[in-house]
Design a protein around this motif. Structure first.
Motif, PDB file in Angstrom:
ATOM      1  N   ASP A   1       3.355   7.465 -10.891  1.00 56.85           N
ATOM      2  CA  ASP A   1       2.131   6.701 -11.099  1.00 56.85           C
ATOM      3  C   ASP A   1       2.373   5.274 -10.617  1.00 56.85           C
ATOM      4  O   ASP A   1       3.046   4.476 -11.279  1.00 56.85           O
ATOM      5  N   THR A   2       1.816   4.917  -9.450  1.00 46.56           N
ATOM      6  CA  THR A   2       2.054   3.590  -8.886  1.00 46.56           C
ATOM      7  C   THR A   2       1.247   2.490  -9.578  1.00 46.56           C
ATOM      8  O   THR A   2       1.462   1.314  -9.296  1.00 46.56           O
ATOM      9  N   ASN A   3       0.334   2.870 -10.453  1.00 50.12           N
ATOM     10  CA  ASN A   3      -0.329   1.862 -11.280  1.00 50.12           C
ATOM     11  C   ASN A   3       0.585   1.456 -12.434  1.00 50.12           C
ATOM     12  O   ASN A   3       0.652   0.285 -12.809  1.00 50.12           O
TER      13      ASN A   3
ATOM     14  N   ASP B   1       0.850  -1.190   0.000  1.00 52.33           N
ATOM     15  CA  ASP B   1       0.000   0.000   0.000  1.00 52.33           C
ATOM     16  C   ASP B   1       0.891   1.248   0.000  1.00 52.33           C
ATOM     17  O   ASP B   1       1.055   1.936   1.000  1.00 52.33           O
ATOM     18  N   ILE B   2       1.470   1.535  -1.162  1.00 56.05           N
ATOM     19  CA  ILE B   2       2.391   2.665  -1.331  1.00 56.05           C
ATOM     20  C   ILE B   2       1.693   3.718  -2.168  1.00 56.05           C
ATOM     21  O   ILE B   2       1.150   3.433  -3.232  1.00 56.05           O
ATOM     22  N   SER B   3       1.698   4.972  -1.693  1.00 53.61           N
ATOM     23  CA  SER B   3       1.020   6.044  -2.431  1.00 53.61           C
ATOM     24  C   SER B   3       1.762   7.362  -2.243  1.00 53.61           C
ATOM     25  O   SER B   3       2.717   7.464  -1.458  1.00 53.61           O
ATOM     26  N   ASN B   4       1.304   8.382  -2.997  1.00 54.94           N
ATOM     27  CA  ASN B   4       1.872   9.728  -2.899  1.00 54.94           C
ATOM     28  C   ASN B   4       3.390   9.714  -3.056  1.00 54.94           C
ATOM     29  O   ASN B   4       4.131  10.337  -2.278  1.00 54.94           O
ATOM     30  N   VAL B   5       3.872   9.020  -4.072  1.00 54.66           N
ATOM     31  CA  VAL B   5       5.310   8.884  -4.290  1.00 54.66           C
ATOM     32  C   VAL B   5       5.835  10.039  -5.132  1.00 54.66           C
ATOM     33  O   VAL B   5       5.314  10.324  -6.214  1.00 54.66           O
ATOM     34  N   HIS B   6       6.847  10.728  -4.643  1.00 54.59           N
ATOM     35  CA  HIS B   6       7.516  11.778  -5.397  1.00 54.59           C
ATOM     36  C   HIS B   6       8.934  11.909  -4.871  1.00 54.59           C
ATOM     37  O   HIS B   6       9.273  11.450  -3.789  1.00 54.59           O
ATOM     38  N   VAL B   7       9.789  12.520  -5.677  1.00 57.34           N
ATOM     39  CA  VAL B   7      11.206  12.636  -5.342  1.00 57.34           C
ATOM     40  C   VAL B   7      11.565  14.098  -5.106  1.00 57.34           C
ATOM     41  O   VAL B   7      11.148  14.982  -5.856  1.00 57.34           O
TER      42      VAL B   7
ATOM     43  N   PRO C   1       4.576  -0.791  -6.830  1.00 52.84           N
ATOM     44  CA  PRO C   1       5.571  -0.868  -5.755  1.00 52.84           C
ATOM     45  C   PRO C   1       6.018  -2.285  -5.420  1.00 52.84           C
ATOM     46  O   PRO C   1       7.115  -2.478  -4.890  1.00 52.84           O
ATOM     47  N   LYS C   2       5.181  -3.295  -5.750  1.00 51.89           N
ATOM     48  CA  LYS C   2       5.563  -4.667  -5.433  1.00 51.89           C
ATOM     49  C   LYS C   2       6.845  -5.083  -6.155  1.00 51.89           C
ATOM     50  O   LYS C   2       7.535  -6.023  -5.717  1.00 51.89           O
ATOM     51  N   GLN C   3       7.189  -4.373  -7.242  1.00 53.00           N
ATOM     52  CA  GLN C   3       8.414  -4.682  -7.963  1.00 53.00           C
ATOM     53  C   GLN C   3       9.654  -4.287  -7.163  1.00 53.00           C
ATOM     54  O   GLN C   3      10.773  -4.686  -7.507  1.00 53.00           O
TER      55      GLN C   3
ATOM     56  N   GLN D   1      10.781  -6.671   2.365  1.00 53.51           N
ATOM     57  CA  GLN D   1      10.440  -5.291   2.676  1.00 53.51           C
ATOM     58  C   GLN D   1      10.534  -4.425   1.426  1.00 53.51           C
ATOM     59  O   GLN D   1      11.243  -4.759   0.472  1.00 53.51           O
ATOM     60  N   PHE D   2       9.790  -3.343   1.452  1.00 53.74           N
ATOM     61  CA  PHE D   2       9.813  -2.389   0.342  1.00 53.74           C
ATOM     62  C   PHE D   2      11.077  -1.546   0.443  1.00 53.74           C
ATOM     63  O   PHE D   2      11.381  -0.978   1.496  1.00 53.74           O
ATOM     64  N   ARG D   3      11.834  -1.479  -0.666  1.00 51.00           N
ATOM     65  CA  ARG D   3      13.067  -0.713  -0.710  1.00 51.00           C
ATOM     66  C   ARG D   3      12.898   0.483  -1.658  1.00 51.00           C
ATOM     67  O   ARG D   3      12.856   0.322  -2.878  1.00 51.00           O
ATOM     68  N   PRO D   4      12.797   1.690  -1.103  1.00 49.49           N
ATOM     69  CA  PRO D   4      12.617   2.881  -1.941  1.00 49.49           C
ATOM     70  C   PRO D   4      13.703   3.057  -2.995  1.00 49.49           C
ATOM     71  O   PRO D   4      13.427   3.528  -4.105  1.00 49.49           O
ATOM     72  N   SER D   5      14.942   2.693  -2.657  1.00 49.00           N
ATOM     73  CA  SER D   5      16.029   2.873  -3.630  1.00 49.00           C
ATOM     74  C   SER D   5      15.829   1.988  -4.858  1.00 49.00           C
ATOM     75  O   SER D   5      16.152   2.385  -5.983  1.00 49.00           O
TER      76      SER D   5
END
Length: 213
Positions: free
Chosen positions: A79-81, A3-9, A85-87, A60-64
């Motif tokens: 766009d998480t669709n 459940d990952i959302s609002n992703v920006h750098v 994020p599961k990748q 675990q989810f790794r942002p890098s």
């Protein structure tokens, strides 16, 4: 976990764990400089559950990892669709940073309890080696341990530090299943994963010689 959302750098925000710096030096009387990250050393522990004949791992989810999946032009608002994020969910051995004034084996003992839920005595930790996480930007050191556990030593479900908002899933896998995973063309795991798993097959696992290369 997915459940990952609002992703920006954004630009880099300094933390107590990593500090960017530029190292200036001379080599053969030639002035040089290198951009580096000053990182904390860490521990990695290969856990083998003797009761179940299984390896104990974590997901675990790794942002890098996720950051590398997304093209630079699309990182302002991801766009998480399009980029699930599961990748970026990795399979790893138990690990942690040496973020306190304590010996490496004490840090490893605490990480085993925190991430995987096993209470182990220090004498059960076998140090394999110390390894330099060498890259262009970091030279931090990792200390690798091996530890055999039993179901009697399980005191919690693990899952990571609540105070640090960690989200870690404990995974138990048969050795043969980990071997099949490692044979994929792409393995979403750190480099130390392959090193430790092959060390385990060669040095510890009694059925090693019966596994086809």
């Amino acid at each position: 976990m997915e459940d990952i959302s609002n992703v920006h750098v954004t630009d880099y925000i300094p933390t107590i764990y990593t500090t960017p710096a530029t190292l200036h030096y001379k080599q053969n009387n030639q002035a040089k400089k290198a951009n580096i990250f000053l990182e904390r050393n860490g521990v990695v522990i290969l856990l083998y559950n003797k009761t179940k004949d299984m390896l104990v791992l974590v997901k675990q989810f790794r942002p890098s990892v996720f950051h590398q999946l997304v093209p630079e032009a699309e990182r302002t608002s991801v766009d998480t669709n399009k980029y699930p994020p599961k990748q970026a969910i990795t399979l790893e051995f138990c690990a942690g940073l040496e973020d306190k004034d304590a010996p490496s084996e004490v840090v490893a003992q605490e990480e085993i309890l925190e991430e995987c839920g096993y209470q182990v005595p220090l004498e059960d930790l076998e140090q394999i080696c110390r390894f330099c996480n060498l890259s262009e930007t970091t030279g931090a050191r990792s200390t690798f341990f091996y530890c055999e556990v039993t179901e009697a030593q399980r005191v919690s479900q693990g899952g990571g530090s609540v105070a640090e908002h960690e989200i870690v899933e404990v995974i138990e896998m048969k050795v043969e299943d980990v071997l099949n995973y490692s044979r994929q063309s792409y393995v979403c795991s750190p480099m130390n994963f392959m090193f430790l798993f092959n060390w385990f097959l060669y040095h510890k696992y009694p059925q090693t010689r019966q596994i086809a290369p």
